[in-house]
Design a protein around this motif. Structure first.
Motif, PDB file in Angstrom:
ATOM      1  N   GLY A   1     -36.114  -8.901 -54.302  1.00 21.88           N
ATOM      2  CA  GLY A   1     -35.997 -10.346 -54.352  1.00 21.88           C
ATOM      3  C   GLY A   1     -37.246 -11.060 -53.883  1.00 21.88           C
ATOM      4  N   PHE A   2     -37.090 -12.357 -53.578  1.00 26.08           N
ATOM      5  CA  PHE A   2     -38.219 -13.200 -53.180  1.00 26.08           C
ATOM      6  C   PHE A   2     -38.066 -13.732 -51.760  1.00 26.08           C
ATOM      7  N   GLY A   3     -37.275 -13.044 -50.949  1.00 32.05           N
ATOM      8  CA  GLY A   3     -37.089 -13.485 -49.572  1.00 32.05           C
ATOM      9  C   GLY A   3     -35.795 -14.244 -49.401  1.00 32.05           C
ATOM     10  N   PRO A   4     -35.333 -14.391 -48.151  1.00 32.12           N
ATOM     11  CA  PRO A   4     -34.050 -15.062 -47.883  1.00 32.12           C
ATOM     12  C   PRO A   4     -34.097 -16.546 -48.227  1.00 32.12           C
ATOM     13  N   LEU A   5     -32.942 -17.053 -48.662  1.00 27.70           N
ATOM     14  CA  LEU A   5     -32.791 -18.462 -49.006  1.00 27.70           C
ATOM     15  C   LEU A   5     -31.523 -18.996 -48.356  1.00 27.70           C
ATOM     16  N   PRO A   6     -31.481 -20.306 -48.050  1.00 28.90           N
ATOM     17  CA  PRO A   6     -30.272 -20.873 -47.429  1.00 28.90           C
ATOM     18  C   PRO A   6     -29.047 -20.724 -48.338  1.00 28.90           C
ATOM     19  N   ASP A   7     -27.908 -20.479 -47.720  1.00 28.56           N
ATOM     20  CA  ASP A   7     -26.607 -20.427 -48.404  1.00 28.56           C
ATOM     21  C   ASP A   7     -26.485 -19.280 -49.402  1.00 28.56           C
ATOM     22  N   VAL A   8     -27.360 -18.285 -49.288  1.00 24.58           N
ATOM     23  CA  VAL A   8     -27.268 -17.111 -50.162  1.00 24.58           C
ATOM     24  C   VAL A   8     -26.668 -15.959 -49.368  1.00 24.58           C
ATOM     25  N   ARG A   9     -25.534 -15.438 -49.842  1.00 20.09           N
ATOM     26  CA  ARG A   9     -24.876 -14.300 -49.203  1.00 20.09           C
ATOM     27  C   ARG A   9     -25.245 -13.034 -49.956  1.00 20.09           C
ATOM     28  N   GLN A  10     -25.865 -12.088 -49.273  1.00 20.62           N
ATOM     29  CA  GLN A  10     -26.161 -10.797 -49.902  1.00 20.62           C
ATOM     30  C   GLN A  10     -24.866 -10.018 -50.099  1.00 20.62           C
ATOM     31  N   GLU A  11     -24.815  -9.292 -51.205  1.00 20.33           N
ATOM     32  CA  GLU A  11     -23.663  -8.437 -51.499  1.00 20.33           C
ATOM     33  C   GLU A  11     -24.182  -7.112 -52.038  1.00 20.33           C
TER      34      GLU A  11
END
Length: 388
Positions: free
Chosen positions: A183-193
């Motif tokens: 991916g491109f790094g963590p983003l707000p309100d994104v839940r990894q699954e």
């Protein structure tokens, strides 16, 4: 989305899957309850629309285009907007039926495919949260926004106007099965699954119980690609099969009955597996050659299998680029392959390199371990319960 849907049901909640009649067989085969809304959709017909033919672009787009849309030129931004408009038309065709069903059933939460825009519209009309489920490609899919920016497209806003609801430009959350290293790094309100493969129902053949006598290489090109391109995809698939058949390996062509008919005669050494779920086949493979679709890419990644990809659309190209960047594969675009003097030899050399290189195997195992560490769908259910 099937593993999450089953996780929600297993937690004791009610689930209904609403989609066009063209998906009825696929949904009911998963064992989930289906609600037909709208009319059947032809992906192939819409993909060959003259405004969208550039989607089968043979050149690489800027590497970080989903998170840096300013890197895109105007023609590519227009293409993304045209793709959004196609999705708005699909959403419009199912909107009335979906809203009627939703008003009857009264869901507490609407979870929708990231570009199935009838979902957020109906959620807004009912005043309930909506969650956008990504399909494994890196970055958020924001075709509803002009140039992937902050302003909604007119066609998207018109869907909300149609039901008298305020436009929603952000869901309550995104669910992202793409492994972090792709991916491109963590983003707000994104839940990894965790990506849990669902490749349809099927029977495990007895020959898969025996270890292969030679390295087993899977060649597959995805059912959706065939629907989008029709017979145009068969030449490339045939080249890939021929390339792998020239190596001292066991070749398994994982395909559909329709694709197999289009391919005609194949080398006698090729074993054909029709409608065999990939997650049953790939764990015993030394490599896989494919088109870069998110489902195939992540099923192979989860199995720890090195990959050789040949792509011809920006989204699969993005999948393949990011997977190859982990060190677990090699990627070519269709245009790059077409410029080779001998495309079959070019594919064969890449597959041979992946089979011979310990670094590819090590990187593939590392990527599989990363996927296994992500929250399982059952853990994501708790997040959905909080939102509902």
């Amino acid at each position: 989305m099937v593993p999450l849907e089953w996780a929600v049901r297993s937690a004791g909640h009610e689930v209904r899957v609403a989609s066009a009649p063209s998906l009825t067989a696929a949904v009911t085969a998963s064992g989930l309850p289906m609600v037909e809304v709208g009319s059947a959709v032809s992906l192939g017909g819409s993909a060959r629309n003259r405004d969208l033919t550039a989607w089968h672009d043979h050149d690489r787009w800027p590497a970080r285009w989903p998170v840096e849309p300013a890197l895109l030129d105007d023609s590519r931004k227009r293409l993304l907007e045209a793709l959004g408009q196609r999705q708005f038309a699909m959403a419009g065709s199912m909107l009335d039926d979906l809203l009627a069903f939703a008003r009857h059933w009264r869901p507490d939460l609407v979870v929708h495919d990231a570009v199935s825009y009838a979902g957020p519209v109906v959620a807004a009309a009912l005043g309930v949260p909506n969650v956008s489920h990504l399909w494994g490609s890196p970055g958020l899919q924001k075709l509803e926004m002009k140039g992937f920016g902050d302003e909604p497209q007119d066609g998207y806003a018109a869907l909300f106007d149609r039901v008298g609801a305020d436009v929603r430009t952000r869901p309550a959350a995104w669910i992202d099965p793409c492994p972090p290293s792709m991916g491109f790094g963590p983003l707000p309100d994104v839940r990894q699954e965790r990506y849990v493969p669902y490749n349809g129902p099927g029977t495990m053949p007895s020959w898969l119980l025996d270890p292969p006598q030679r390295p087993r290489v899977c060649v597959t090109w995805g059912a959706t690609t065939a629907e989008l391109l029709g017979s145009a995809m068969t030449d490339l698939l045939r080249q890939a099969v021929e390339a792998v058949a020239g190596l001292p390996v066991e070749v398994v062509l994982a395909t559909t009955a329709d694709q197999r008919d289009l391919l005609g005669e194949l080398p006698p050494s090729v074993c054909t597996a029709v409608s065999l779920p990939l997650h049953l086949l790939l764990p015993g493979c030394a490599a896989v050659v494919h088109h870069g679709g998110a489902g195939t890419t992540l099923t192979a990644a989860g199995a720890g299998v090195p990959q050789v990809t040949v792509t011809r659309r920006p989204e699969p190209t993005l999948n393949a680029e990011r997977q190859a960047a982990t060190g677990a594969g090699i990627h070519l675009t269709y245009g790059e392959l077409a410029r080779e003097a001998d495309p079959v030899t070019a594919i064969r050399e890449r597959v041979a390199a992946v089979l011979a290189g310990a670094s590819y195997r090590d990187a593939a195992r590392k990527l599989a371990a990363e996927i296994a560490e992500q929250p399982a769908p059952a853990e994501v259910v708790a997040e959905l319960e909080k939102l509902a």
